[in-house]
Design an enzyme around this catalytic site. Structure first.
Site, mmCIF file in Angstrom:
data_model
loop_
_atom_site.group_PDB
_atom_site.id
_atom_site.type_symbol
_atom_site.label_atom_id
_atom_site.label_comp_id
_atom_site.label_asym_id
_atom_site.label_seq_id
_atom_site.Cartn_x
_atom_site.Cartn_y
_atom_site.Cartn_z
ATOM 1 N N GLU A 114 -6.004 8.725 -7.011
ATOM 2 C CA GLU A 114 -4.656 7.702 -7.319
ATOM 3 C C GLU A 114 -4.796 6.701 -6.500
ATOM 4 O O GLU A 114 -3.930 6.627 -5.480
ATOM 5 C CB GLU A 114 -3.943 8.886 -6.222
ATOM 6 C CG GLU A 114 -4.052 10.479 -7.907
ATOM 7 C CD GLU A 114 -2.816 11.471 -7.152
ATOM 8 O OE1 GLU A 114 -1.999 11.509 -7.341
ATOM 9 O OE2 GLU A 114 -3.537 12.680 -6.526
ATOM 10 N N GLU A 123 -0.195 0.485 -2.863
ATOM 11 C CA GLU A 123 -1.107 1.148 -1.595
ATOM 12 C C GLU A 123 -2.840 0.329 -1.840
ATOM 13 O O GLU A 123 -3.467 0.877 -1.213
ATOM 14 C CB GLU A 123 -1.744 2.755 -2.326
ATOM 15 C CG GLU A 123 -0.455 3.720 -2.494
ATOM 16 C CD GLU A 123 -1.221 5.099 -3.051
ATOM 17 O OE1 GLU A 123 -2.174 5.482 -2.051
ATOM 18 O OE2 GLU A 123 -0.285 5.851 -3.691
#
Length: 150
Positions: A114, A123
């Site tokens: 993910e 991220e």
């Protein structure tokens, strides 16, 4: 270093938020389940596994071995979750940076992650995943997800 970055993922609140995003979680589940033929008998690596949800789905559809890699201390929680779901024989949780992990099999068939954050790139995990791919993904191997649209 990146200690502060990874420590941020040690808090369960961010993972609770991601798991409660049922659209996101079910999209990952559906992608893996509908491609189960690729996972059956495969060696899978889940990079930045968090609570281990993708690792467990991969194991449930027939992966031979799943390495659930989590750099933060959340790895111990993921290990407990995997054990509570009876998947410890297939899913091995490793607390380490993906770039430092040495794959015992010498390669993997599938990488799941993910890696997308807010606005896809928040991220900052894409580069480590691509490096891991170049080092460990066997020819013909697959990354889930393999493409996104912005």
């Amino acid at each position: 270093g990146n200690e502060g970055y990874y420590d941020g993922y040690a808090h369960t609140s961010i993972h609770e938020e991601m798991l409660k995003d049922t659209l996101r979680t079910e999209a990952y589940r559906e992608a893996i389940v509908s491609n189960r033929m690729h996972f059956q008998g495969a060696t899978v690596v889940d990079i930045g596994c968090g609570t281990g949800i993708l690792s467990m789905i991969a194991a449930q559809v027939g992966a031979k071995k799943v390495y659930c890699i989590e750099a933060s201390s959340l790895a111990s929680t993921a290990r407990e979750i995997v054990r509570a779901n009876g998947l410890s024989d297939t899913v091995e949780v490793v607390q380490e940076l993906a770039e430092n992990f040495e794959l015992p099999e010498g390669g993997c068939d599938i990488i799941v992650s993910e890696w997308m954050g807010y606005f896809l790139f928040y991220e900052n995990m894409l580069a480590p995943i691509l490096d891991f791919r170049d080092k460990w993904l066997r020819p013909g191997g697959i990354i889930f997800p393999s493409s996104v649209t912005l």
